[in-house]
Scaffold this motif. Structure first.
Motif, PDB file in Angstrom:
ATOM      1  N   MET A 404       0.815  -1.461   0.020  1.00  0.00           N
ATOM      2  CA  MET A 404      -0.101  -0.012   0.098  1.00  0.00           C
ATOM      3  C   MET A 404       0.934   1.149   0.085  1.00  0.00           C
ATOM      4  N   ILE A 405       0.498   2.247  -0.417  1.00  0.00           N
ATOM      5  CA  ILE A 405       0.964   3.575  -0.451  1.00  0.00           C
ATOM      6  C   ILE A 405       0.313   4.753  -0.070  1.00  0.00           C
ATOM      7  N   SER A 406       0.713   5.527   0.898  1.00  0.00           N
ATOM      8  CA  SER A 406      -0.228   6.443   1.309  1.00  0.00           C
ATOM      9  C   SER A 406       0.354   7.774   0.959  1.00  0.00           C
ATOM     10  N   TYR A 407      -0.101   8.607   0.166  1.00  0.00           N
ATOM     11  CA  TYR A 407       0.770   9.780  -0.442  1.00  0.00           C
ATOM     12  C   TYR A 407      -0.169  11.050  -0.138  1.00  0.00           C
ATOM     13  N   GLY A 408       0.441  12.123   0.464  1.00  0.00           N
ATOM     14  CA  GLY A 408      -0.620  13.320   0.381  1.00  0.00           C
ATOM     15  C   GLY A 408      -1.456  13.429   1.479  1.00  0.00           C
ATOM     16  N   GLY A 409      -1.575  12.321   2.355  1.00  0.00           N
ATOM     17  CA  GLY A 409      -2.437  12.456   3.506  1.00  0.00           C
ATOM     18  C   GLY A 409      -2.081  13.722   4.278  1.00  0.00           C
ATOM     19  N   SER A 410      -0.628  13.850   4.516  1.00  0.00           N
ATOM     20  CA  SER A 410      -0.086  15.004   5.081  1.00  0.00           C
ATOM     21  C   SER A 410       1.146  15.205   4.195  1.00  0.00           C
ATOM     22  N   LYS A 411       1.470  16.526   3.888  1.00  0.00           N
ATOM     23  CA  LYS A 411       2.266  16.848   2.882  1.00  0.00           C
ATOM     24  C   LYS A 411       3.678  16.733   3.428  1.00  0.00           C
ATOM     25  N   ASN A 412       3.806  16.474   4.711  1.00  0.00           N
ATOM     26  CA  ASN A 412       5.136  15.813   5.137  1.00  0.00           C
ATOM     27  C   ASN A 412       5.492  14.533   5.240  1.00  0.00           C
ATOM     28  N   ASN A 413       4.608  13.458   4.580  1.00  0.00           N
ATOM     29  CA  ASN A 413       4.625  12.115   5.166  1.00  0.00           C
ATOM     30  C   ASN A 413       4.264  11.100   3.798  1.00  0.00           C
ATOM     31  N   ILE A 414       5.263  10.198   3.471  1.00  0.00           N
ATOM     32  CA  ILE A 414       4.757   9.176   2.645  1.00  0.00           C
ATOM     33  C   ILE A 414       4.975   8.064   3.230  1.00  0.00           C
ATOM     34  N   SER A 415       3.718   7.059   3.273  1.00  0.00           N
ATOM     35  CA  SER A 415       3.941   5.767   3.845  1.00  0.00           C
ATOM     36  C   SER A 415       3.838   4.926   2.912  1.00  0.00           C
ATOM     37  N   LEU A 416       4.601   3.780   3.234  1.00  0.00           N
ATOM     38  CA  LEU A 416       4.501   2.454   2.471  1.00  0.00           C
ATOM     39  C   LEU A 416       4.362   1.194   3.050  1.00  0.00           C
ATOM     40  N   LEU A 417       3.471   0.411   2.874  1.00  0.00           N
ATOM     41  CA  LEU A 417       3.364  -0.839   3.509  1.00  0.00           C
ATOM     42  C   LEU A 417       4.188  -1.764   3.054  1.00  0.00           C
ATOM     43  N   ILE A 418       5.012  -2.720   3.681  1.00  0.00           N
ATOM     44  CA  ILE A 418       5.634  -3.674   3.019  1.00  0.00           C
ATOM     45  C   ILE A 418       5.480  -5.018   4.140  1.00  0.00           C
ATOM     46  N   ASP A 419       5.893  -6.172   3.566  1.00  0.00           N
ATOM     47  CA  ASP A 419       6.328  -7.372   4.316  1.00  0.00           C
ATOM     48  C   ASP A 419       7.239  -6.800   5.335  1.00  0.00           C
ATOM     49  N   SER A 420       7.031  -7.365   6.570  1.00  0.00           N
ATOM     50  CA  SER A 420       8.322  -6.891   7.581  1.00  0.00           C
ATOM     51  C   SER A 420       9.397  -7.661   7.128  1.00  0.00           C
ATOM     52  N   LYS A 421       9.546  -8.937   6.541  1.00  0.00           N
ATOM     53  CA  LYS A 421      10.772  -9.437   6.085  1.00  0.00           C
ATOM     54  C   LYS A 421      11.603  -8.698   5.043  1.00  0.00           C
ATOM     55  N   ASP A 422      11.065  -7.636   4.320  1.00  0.00           N
ATOM     56  CA  ASP A 422      11.577  -6.970   3.553  1.00  0.00           C
ATOM     57  C   ASP A 422      12.233  -5.555   4.165  1.00  0.00           C
ATOM     58  N   LYS A 423      11.850  -5.407   5.381  1.00  0.00           N
ATOM     59  CA  LYS A 423      12.212  -3.995   5.988  1.00  0.00           C
ATOM     60  C   LYS A 423      13.595  -3.759   6.058  1.00  0.00           C
ATOM     61  N   ILE A 424      14.408  -4.652   6.609  1.00  0.00           N
ATOM     62  CA  ILE A 424      15.741  -4.128   6.797  1.00  0.00           C
ATOM     63  C   ILE A 424      16.337  -3.709   5.203  1.00  0.00           C
ATOM     64  N   ASN A 425      16.200  -4.502   4.342  1.00  0.00           N
ATOM     65  CA  ASN A 425      16.553  -4.272   3.072  1.00  0.00           C
ATOM     66  C   ASN A 425      16.173  -2.733   2.387  1.00  0.00           C
ATOM     67  N   THR A 426      14.786  -2.870   2.651  1.00  0.00           N
ATOM     68  CA  THR A 426      14.237  -1.495   2.160  1.00  0.00           C
ATOM     69  C   THR A 426      14.647  -0.336   2.752  1.00  0.00           C
ATOM     70  N   LEU A 427      14.953  -0.201   3.962  1.00  0.00           N
ATOM     71  CA  LEU A 427      15.338   0.954   5.025  1.00  0.00           C
ATOM     72  C   LEU A 427      16.900   1.145   4.602  1.00  0.00           C
ATOM     73  N   GLN A 428      17.607   0.225   4.184  1.00  0.00           N
ATOM     74  CA  GLN A 428      19.135   0.267   3.857  1.00  0.00           C
ATOM     75  C   GLN A 428      19.150   0.810   2.468  1.00  0.00           C
ATOM     76  N   LYS A 429      18.512   0.453   1.489  1.00  0.00           N
ATOM     77  CA  LYS A 429      18.336   1.040   0.291  1.00  0.00           C
ATOM     78  C   LYS A 429      17.942   2.480   0.183  1.00  0.00           C
ATOM     79  N   LEU A 430      16.731   2.654   0.895  1.00  0.00           N
ATOM     80  CA  LEU A 430      16.177   4.218   0.823  1.00  0.00           C
ATOM     81  C   LEU A 430      17.318   4.894   1.499  1.00  0.00           C
ATOM     82  N   ASN A 431      18.025   4.585   2.499  1.00  0.00           N
ATOM     83  CA  ASN A 431      19.046   5.189   3.370  1.00  0.00           C
ATOM     84  C   ASN A 431      20.039   5.651   2.092  1.00  0.00           C
TER      85      ASN A 431
END
Ligand code: ASP
Ligand code: MG
Length: 440
Positions: A404-431
């Motif tokens: 899921m993606i939530s974009y524009g609910g607030s202009k200061n936040n974009i939220s993505l929903l992912i499977d927790s097993k992908d979390k560390i990889n996703t955080l590192q890539k974004l970083n």
């Protein structure tokens, strides 16, 4: 006056308590809010769980071990014999009280009484330590002023009135020490501000006394731009606006209790996050000022459940969403993220307590799919949704399955929903890519 809050590790060893002593002994009047020593509240939770499950002997064993651990710390901390024995008496009374509670019928109040002991112990010990070091300090009981209402919100008018009263009646001092986390509820019984609630105590006091500043002292040099427990090469953010800090605290930045900035935002009282072990570091300043656009920080919140609610009749069926929301409302469960299409609505919750009842109700009006073990990854920054680099997110995350993606609910936040097993990889890539440590 300033309010300074010190977390569990800051009062968790003699060395750190000595650092705290130096930080607060600067000649200015202040309120000092203390957490329980690190590890204590977790152990009290486990004692409460044992009592609830009828494992009385396990509970008593754990109380005794904790009691002995406190005696070791006291012997390290207090070389003055009369203070040493006074504090041991106080501490023993607390642990004897805990043993007695193992015989009582287990209720929410009994649980809350158990959980409250950590802050009572740390504040008493620390005040005595200051006394030994020749520093006058006055210990204020948080239960004399800190109160929540029937909705578990702080009762600010009550707190203001009673805090002023307590302060007026206390021995005049430069340092007023009090317990974080603990409070009374609207029925006058011992309760608390939820785990990590000492931060909240500090900003509530800050708001009622209109403090010049609230400082939250921890063991890390401020709010980081990504979660340092999982990601390499994170760095401290020097400035955040109240809005940015609130989004980050709510969506998982463990350093702050989610409600921390709420009380002080209205009066723009700045909140400074500092490191007890490195007081000279700038830390993070949370204030009304915004600085810079684009993604400033990334946080993740785990244990999210996603529910997809599909109704053939949702198309043009007005009132469908109302029914869905009512089901969550009657089951006292709040919804975090939500996206809709013409035939389905997907939403997330972080509290599964009433999931069974929610699903039973939803199944009467729609077909349901449930996914547990999801994580919300939240990207925060001033006006991030308008930023020219935001499109790069899709490039960076092309291999990650985004639910899921939530974009524009607030202009200061974009939220993505992912499977927790992908979390560390996703955080590192974004970083790596967003903070330009690596280019695409
Ligand atoms: N001692 C409480 C906890 O561990 C409150 C706090 O530390 O802020 O959750
Ligand atoms: Mg904390």
């Amino acid at each position: 006056m300033k309010v300074l809050k010190f977390g569990g590790t800051s009062v968790g060893s003699v060395e750190n308590m000595c650092n705290v002593k130096h930080i607060i002994n600067d000649g200015n009047k202040k309120v000092v809010v203390l957490s329980a020593m690190s590890g204590t509240t977790n152990r009290l939770v486990s004692i409460a769980q044992d009592i609830e499950a009828g494992r009385t002997n396990d509970a008593i064993d754990k109380v005794n071990v904790l009691h002995q651990n406190y005696f070791i710390v006291i012997d390290d901390l207090l070389t003055n014999t009369s203070l040493n024995s006074d504090v041991k008496n106080y501490v023993s009374r607390i642990f004897e009280g805990l043993v007695e509670l193992t015989n009582r019928e287990f209720t929410e109040t009994v649980e809350n009484i158990i959980l409250a002991q950590g802050e009572l112990l740390s504040t008493y010990m620390f005040t005595s330590y200051l006394k030994q070091e020749g520093i006058g300090a006055s210990l204020l009981s948080a239960l004399d002023f800190m109160k929540i209402d029937a909705f578990k919100e702080p009762d600010l008018p009550h707190i203001k009135r009673h805090f002023e009263n307590v302060l007026n009646n206390a021995e005049d001092s430069e340092i007023y020490i009090t317990q974080g986390f603990i409070c009374l509820n609207n029925e006058g019984q011992i309760s608390n501000l939820q785990r990590g609630g000492s931060d909240y105590t500090a900003t509530i006091i800050g708001a009622v006394i209109k403090a010049e500043e609230v400082q939250i002292w921890t063991d890390i040099d401020g709010m980081h731009n990504n979660d340092p427990r999982y990601v390499e090469n994170t760095s401290a953010i020097s400035n955040l606006s109240f809005e940015e800090a609130a989004e980050l605290a709510y969506f998982g930045a463990k350093i702050l209790h989610p409600q921390t900035v709420t009380p002080v935002r209205k009066d723009s009282i700045p909140v400074r996050l500092k490191n007890t072990m490195k007081p000279e570091a700038h830390g993070t300043l949370i204030s009304k000022n915004t600085s810079g656009n684009g993604i400033k920080a990334i946080a993740a919140k785990d244990n999210i459940t996603a529910i997809k609610i599909k109704s053939a009749r949702m198309l043009q069926a007005h009132g469908f969403l109302k029914k869905v929301f009512e089901i969550f409302e009657t089951n006292k469960t709040s919804i975090d993220m939500i996206t809709t299409s013409e035939v389905a609505v997907s939403l997330t919750i972080d509290d599964n307590k009433n999931l069974e009842y929610i699903l039973a109700e939803l199944e009467k009006i729609a077909s349901i799919e449930v996914d547990k073990n999801q994580s919300i990854v939240c990207l925060v920054g001033h006006s991030v949704v308008n930023h020219q680099d935001t499109y790069r997110l899709f490039q960076i995350l092309q291999d990650v399955k985004i639910r899921m993606i939530s974009y524009g609910g607030s202009k200061n936040n974009i939220s993505l929903l992912i499977d927790s097993k992908d979390k560390i990889n996703t955080l590192q890539k974004l970083n790596d890519y967003l903070f330009e440590l690596v280019t695409l």
